[in-house]
Scaffold this active site. Structure first.
Site, PDB file in Angstrom:
ATOM      1  CG  HIS A   1      -2.106  -1.025   0.794  1.00  0.00           C
ATOM      2  ND1 HIS A   1      -2.038  -2.343   1.172  1.00  0.00           N
ATOM      3  CD2 HIS A   1      -3.214  -0.904   0.024  1.00  0.00           C
ATOM      4  CE1 HIS A   1      -3.091  -2.975   0.671  1.00  0.00           C
ATOM      5  NE2 HIS A   1      -3.823  -2.128  -0.024  1.00  0.00           N
TER       6      HIS A   1
ATOM      7  NE  ARG B   1     -11.268  -2.166  -0.768  1.00  0.00           N
ATOM      8  CZ  ARG B   1     -10.002  -2.416  -1.072  1.00  0.00           C
ATOM      9  NH1 ARG B   1      -9.699  -3.277  -2.027  1.00  0.00           N
ATOM     10  NH2 ARG B   1      -9.023  -1.802  -0.434  1.00  0.00           N
TER      11      ARG B   1
ATOM     12  CD  GLU C   1      -9.821  -8.392  -2.841  1.00  0.00           C
ATOM     13  OE1 GLU C   1      -8.792  -7.779  -3.133  1.00  0.00           O
ATOM     14  OE2 GLU C   1     -10.623  -8.008  -1.970  1.00  0.00           O
TER      15      GLU C   1
ATOM     16  CG  ASP D   1      -5.453  -8.957  -2.103  1.00  0.00           C
ATOM     17  OD1 ASP D   1      -4.368  -9.219  -1.555  1.00  0.00           O
ATOM     18  OD2 ASP D   1      -6.189  -8.029  -1.727  1.00  0.00           O
TER      19      ASP D   1
ATOM     20  CB  CYS E   1     -10.252  -1.902  -9.131  1.00  0.00           C
ATOM     21  SG  CYS E   1     -10.484  -3.152  -7.869  1.00  0.00           S
TER      22      CYS E   1
END
Ligand code: PEP
Ligand code: MG
Length: 587
Positions: free
Chosen positions: A189, A333, A432, A456, A503
């Site tokens: 991240h 999300r 994912e 993921d 995404c």
């Protein structure tokens, strides 16, 4: 030249500022019993000097950056006052007659080792604080190293062992030209946030440097190629200056595409949306001409604070995004913590494999209170724009049904309270987890849309931790298994007539454009900084040509063969005719 991994594109040149993680080299000095009192005096002096210094830095930071940022140093002061840490140092001195610096180093090693063992990024960050404070204290005891001034008044390239999401949230990176870390993965991240901020980033230098980068070294980083040059000669500096100039010009040219639809040469249009994690990014979303927000990672709203955000606060944030985007879609999300994203105030269990553990929807379904609060806030925001809900890390239909039940409760509550919201709000899921991709046909019958989270999906399909740089070469989005799963998911969505977007970071990878066009994907959501480059590539591509390529790609037995074909079809740099009036080329 040192080769690492390019995690955020762009060229940065400047002086390095190293977040201290010094390794000290000094002998195991013992002391005489008679000198114990003097040794303690030396220790206390060192502590006093360290505290004064930290106070000073804190004041400087408060004035130059902000009060909030300066509070980081309260934690450092607290360590110097922490009785457990200090008792450890004193007891090593008293019982083993070791010199103050030796005792301090041993205490640091002990506590850092303890925190590092925990499979918890937050705790690892605390280990970094202890190291930092300990090193400051060592500096005063040994008096050897020059103080490293914080570069608040001049730009620098930040060098660190690693950067966690909370580092990225805490640090004021306004002066950071670029980032370099020894550890980390391209889809960590921190890397995602660097891309969002447009800061060039190279990671994965662990074990590759002949000597550690030092504060003040002149370095060049190329976030596209993933290389770092330390103290390069004048010729190389000039070469990079020109490259950087070209890169900036390209960015300027790309800017002209902001309002142009992303339509292929044969008329196939793709909606290019933005992945965001805060309202701060909205200006960039608009500037880059995004056709919506395809992924709002809400977990960052929960980070960097001491308690859960209340419904009202969340609502306000979601509402702002919805209003700013007008009729453009905003996919919110629900909370996706766990893995490499932790919250200080929710004690997540210690886990051997956090990415396989208590994460995302699993937490939401367990902590229904927390989940319902978020759903209520999202529902309320749906009254103000084109808001959709998306559940992360779904692995079965049961989870979707359970989540929808709580959503239904939230809707009923709002109705009873006469609070307006969109009852027909669309609900989608992230694809994912491999299980979700495999049962995509079942999920497609009960949700409104899919969004494929390749970050993921790739790690789970290939069993390769996305954070682990030592196996980063195995993290391969172009593995034939990934391609097959992507196609399987898209086919299922199409059969059941629901839209599917992508995404994950792969959506913003230029090489993947023919795959998306070939699969007929009409929606891609990516880091803001990738939108215009991908658009430029789409403008130069043909959908029919890409579709024709799919058989060739699926016939490949290795990802090398797949990448070779994709590299041949790369469309970048040369800007589309509509923008420059120049020729169209692949490069
Ligand atoms: C993904 O997994 O691809 C994704 C978009 O979610 P995140 O990176 O936040 O896990
Ligand atoms: Mg994910």
């Amino acid at each position: 030249m040192v080769e690492g991994i390019g995690a955020s594109p762009g060229i940065a040149m400047g002086k390095a500022f190293v977040i201290p993680a010094w390794e000290w080299d000094f002998p195991e000095k013992m002391i005489d019993v008679a000198d114990l009192a003097y040794e303690f005096e030396r220790l206390y002096d060192g502590i006093r000097c360290s505290k004064t210094e930290i106070e000073h830095i804190k004041t400087e930071i408060a004035a130059l950056i902000g009060e909030e940022e300066s509070t980081i140093f309260d934690a450092h002061l607290a360590i110097l006052e922490d009785p457990i840490f200090m008792n450890e140092v004193q007891s090593i001195m008293q019982r083993q007659y070791k010199a103050a610096e030796v005792a301090v180093r041993e205490a640091i090693d002990k506590f850092v080792g303890m925190f590092d063992l925990l499979d918890d990024q937050y705790m690892k960050d605390r280990a970094l604080d202890i190291k930092d404070v300990g090193n400051r204290l060592l500096k005063h005891l040994l008096g050897k190293l020059e103080e490293t001034a914080l570069p608040l008044d001049q730009p620098y390239i930040l060098v660190a062992k690693e950067l966690s999401p909370s580092h990225m949230a805490h640090l004021d990176l306004s002066q950071a030209l670029g980032l370099v870390t020894m550890l980390g993965g391209k889809t960590s991240h921190a890397a995602i946030m660097a891309r969002a901020m447009g800061i060039p980033y190279v990671l994965g230098l662990e074990g590759k440097l002949q000597r550690p980068i030092q504060t003040g070294d002149y370095i060049i980083i190329d976030g596209e190629e993933g290389v770092v040059h330390i103290n390069p000669d004048a010729k190389l500096v000039e070469e990079y200056r020109q490259r950087k100039q070209k890169w900036l010009q390209l960015r300027e040219k790309l800017q002209e595409l902001a309002d142009v639809p992303a339509t292929t040469t044969d008329g196939f249009t793709v909606q290019l949306e933005a992945n965001i994690s805060s309202v701060k990014e909205l200006d960039q979303v608009i500037l880059n001409g995004a056709s919506g927000v395809g992924l709002f990672r809400t977990e960052f709203l929960y980070m960097d604070r001491d308690s859960l955000p209340k419904e009202e606060e969340q609502f306000e944030v979601y509402r702002q995004v919805a209003v700013r985007l007008g009729q453009k879609p905003v996919i919110i999300r629900t909370l996706d913590i766990g893995g490499d994203k932790n919250l200080d105030y929710i004690s997540l269990p210690e886990e051997e494999n956090p990415f396989l553990g208590y994460r995302a929807i699993r937490i939401s379904l367990d902590r229904k209170d927390l989940f319902k609060t978020q759903l209520r806030a999202i529902l309320r925001a749906s009254h103000y724009g084109n808001v959709k809900i998306m559940y992360p890390m779904i692995s079965s239909l049961i989870e979707v049904r359970q989540a929808n039940q709580i959503l239904e409760q939230a809707k009923n509550e709002l109705e009873n309270e006469q609070i307006p919201f969109n009852r027909n709000i669309e609900v989608g899921v992230m694809i994912e987890v491999p299980a979700a991709a495999i049962v995509a046909d079942l999920l497609a019958q009960e949700v409104n849309f899919f969004s494929i989270g390749t970050n993921d999906l790739v790690q789970y399909v290939l069993a390769v931790d996305r954070m682990n740089e030592s196996i980063a070469h195995l993290y391969d989005p172009y593995h034939p298994a990934v391609l097959r799963l992507l196609k399987h998911t898209v086919d299922a969505a199409r059969r059941h007539r629901i839209p599917v977007s992508v995404c994950g970071e792969m959506a913003g990878d230029l090489r993947a454009v023919p795959i998306w066009l070939g699969l007929g994907i009409t929606e891609l959501s990516m880091s803001i900084q990738s939108i215009l480059r991908i658009k430029n590539s789409i403008l130069q591509s043909g959908q029919a040509e890409s579709a024709g390529l799919m058989d060739e790609l699926f016939a490949c037995k290795t990802s090398e063969a797949i990448v070779e074909i994709l590299n041949r079809h790369l469309r970048q740099e040369m800007l589309a005719k509509s923008c420059t009036g120049g020729e169209q080329h692949g490069t």
